[in-house]
Scaffold this active site. Sequence first.
Site, PDB file in Angstrom:
ATOM      1  N   ALA A 115      -7.135 -11.206  -0.760  1.00  0.00           N
ATOM      2  CA  ALA A 115      -6.359 -10.074  -1.557  1.00  0.00           C
ATOM      3  C   ALA A 115      -4.807 -10.153  -1.009  1.00  0.00           C
ATOM      4  O   ALA A 115      -4.797 -10.426   0.312  1.00  0.00           O
ATOM      5  CB  ALA A 115      -6.872  -8.739  -1.773  1.00  0.00           C
TER       6      ALA A 115
ATOM      7  N   SER B 113      -4.210  -5.880  -3.904  1.00  0.00           N
ATOM      8  CA  SER B 113      -4.939  -4.587  -4.192  1.00  0.00           C
ATOM      9  C   SER B 113      -4.063  -3.795  -5.285  1.00  0.00           C
ATOM     10  O   SER B 113      -2.830  -4.195  -5.392  1.00  0.00           O
ATOM     11  CB  SER B 113      -4.899  -3.544  -3.121  1.00  0.00           C
TER      12      SER B 113
ATOM     13  N   PHE C 234       0.924  -1.095  -0.546  1.00  0.00           N
ATOM     14  CA  PHE C 234       0.391  -1.135  -1.846  1.00  0.00           C
ATOM     15  C   PHE C 234       1.142  -1.137  -3.046  1.00  0.00           C
ATOM     16  O   PHE C 234       1.102  -0.265  -3.868  1.00  0.00           O
ATOM     17  CB  PHE C 234      -0.650   0.026  -2.058  1.00  0.00           C
TER      18      PHE C 234
ATOM     19  N   SER D  66      -5.830  -0.987   4.989  1.00  0.00           N
ATOM     20  CA  SER D  66      -4.365  -1.428   5.030  1.00  0.00           C
ATOM     21  C   SER D  66      -3.698  -0.405   5.853  1.00  0.00           C
ATOM     22  O   SER D  66      -3.666   0.863   5.834  1.00  0.00           O
ATOM     23  CB  SER D  66      -3.816  -1.381   3.629  1.00  0.00           C
ATOM     24  N   PRO D  67      -2.745  -1.001   6.778  1.00  0.00           N
ATOM     25  CA  PRO D  67      -2.113  -0.098   7.953  1.00  0.00           C
ATOM     26  C   PRO D  67      -0.773   0.610   7.333  1.00  0.00           C
ATOM     27  O   PRO D  67      -0.049   1.353   7.860  1.00  0.00           O
ATOM     28  CB  PRO D  67      -1.808  -1.075   8.904  1.00  0.00           C
TER      29      PRO D  67
ATOM     30  N   LYS E 174     -13.660  -3.363   2.814  1.00  0.00           N
ATOM     31  CA  LYS E 174     -12.715  -4.127   3.724  1.00  0.00           C
ATOM     32  C   LYS E 174     -12.339  -3.167   4.887  1.00  0.00           C
ATOM     33  O   LYS E 174     -11.605  -2.103   4.729  1.00  0.00           O
ATOM     34  CB  LYS E 174     -11.569  -4.739   2.799  1.00  0.00           C
TER      35      LYS E 174
ATOM     36  N   GLY F 115      -6.708 -14.902  10.231  1.00  0.00           N
ATOM     37  CA  GLY F 115      -6.407 -16.192  11.082  1.00  0.00           C
ATOM     38  C   GLY F 115      -7.104 -17.301  10.792  1.00  0.00           C
ATOM     39  O   GLY F 115      -7.112 -18.174  11.885  1.00  0.00           O
TER      40      GLY F 115
END
Length: 439
Positions: free
Chosen positions: A119, A143, A172, A248-249, A296, A380
């Site tokens: 995503a 997302s 987002f 998500s951070p 996730k 990665g």
Amino acid sequence: MMHRVGFNVIGRRSFFTVNARRQVLKSSFMGLKPLQLTALLLAGSAGYLYFMNARSAIHEYVVCPVVRLITPDPENGHKLGIWCFKWGLSPKLYFDKDPESLHVNVFGTTMTNPIGCAAGLDKDAEAIDGIMPTGFGYMEVGSVTPVAQPGNPRPRFFRLPADDAVINRYGFNSSGHDVVYNNLMKRVNKFLNSYFGDKSIDKLSLYKDKLLAVNLGKNKNGDEVKDYLKGVEKFQSLADVLVINVSSPNTPGLRDLQNEAKLTNLLSEIITKRDSQSNKPNALGKQNHKPPVLVKIAPDLTEPELQSIVEAAKKSKVDGIIVSNTTIQRPNTLKTQDETLRNQVGGLSGKPLKPFALKAMKAVSKYAKDSDLVLVGCGGISSGKDAIEFAKAGATFVQLYTSYAYVGPALIARIKDEVAEELKKEGKTWMEIIGEDNK
């Protein structure tokens, strides 16, 4: 009168200019002998076919570097890439058939290969039919949030080329449920109304042996449960897989949902919602459509926290876990010298993420060993060796994005070739190496 004269003069100039150009072109080609003209046409055709072949090295060594050069703001480069994929100005893997050793048996079906698109690349489901044919076996859009939101202020996307990495703090940004829903429905309607469409296809990817997932997020000020339930209600009929993004951070408080009690409650409500809608047909008319649900998670978790997430997944009866999202850590192995750049706030992805994601995968796999949870490796991955490492650590299939942006479409064929070659050496199939390190 003056306006008319002016218009006539401009019109004549335009007419003579066009005619002059035609004459130049005509005289240029008229001067060529038939053999030379044939050679020119063949060279042009060969060049076009080379460009449109997803295995071509031109994308890694010419196209991608040029895009980076002309778009100092990486977000503009991202938009340009999506525009090209959307309008068919992208290469494809022609006549390639994945070997059986790469086939993945998952969610009651078979995927042609274990390489998925993560995503974040196609947030609004605009370019599926440009991206999927470059060789992916799985693709995740989003997302997507219930209501359109702009995300964080720009700049919010940064390249670290020395590390083959990026940092993003998009937050987002999304066109919202309605736009993404309409984009997906347009694809389905076009497929159903197409004379040439294979009507035996029952997957919402609209490809016989590939899967399409919709990644669901919450609005910045949205309800931490209701926003996800809205997503399930909206997209269940259009997705082969649903993904719940709680990692998500860049959305304040989102990662708090990874707390075992909160996560168990959220995922249980989502499964209840999905099951309550399973009696409805999907967009292709298939009855009893119950797409698998994956959650996730972040790589920046302790082993006890990862164990708690696995317990939440088991209790709620979700189908699997994607390990992982981006990291907020900045390893001392980074080669980028610019301190301001490397310390930008946001999630780091690309090659430096791999050790964190792989470590998390090994821990999650250890605690999920006695369950039917499907684990997906993400973070990665840029080579066949990387993909195999994640598989042996427990991943049923893998996803990538950042390496694809740096190398281009040729990366997917390369990874699949490398995996197939290694499997041949070991005398095994992809399915046989899953979780090998944990046995």
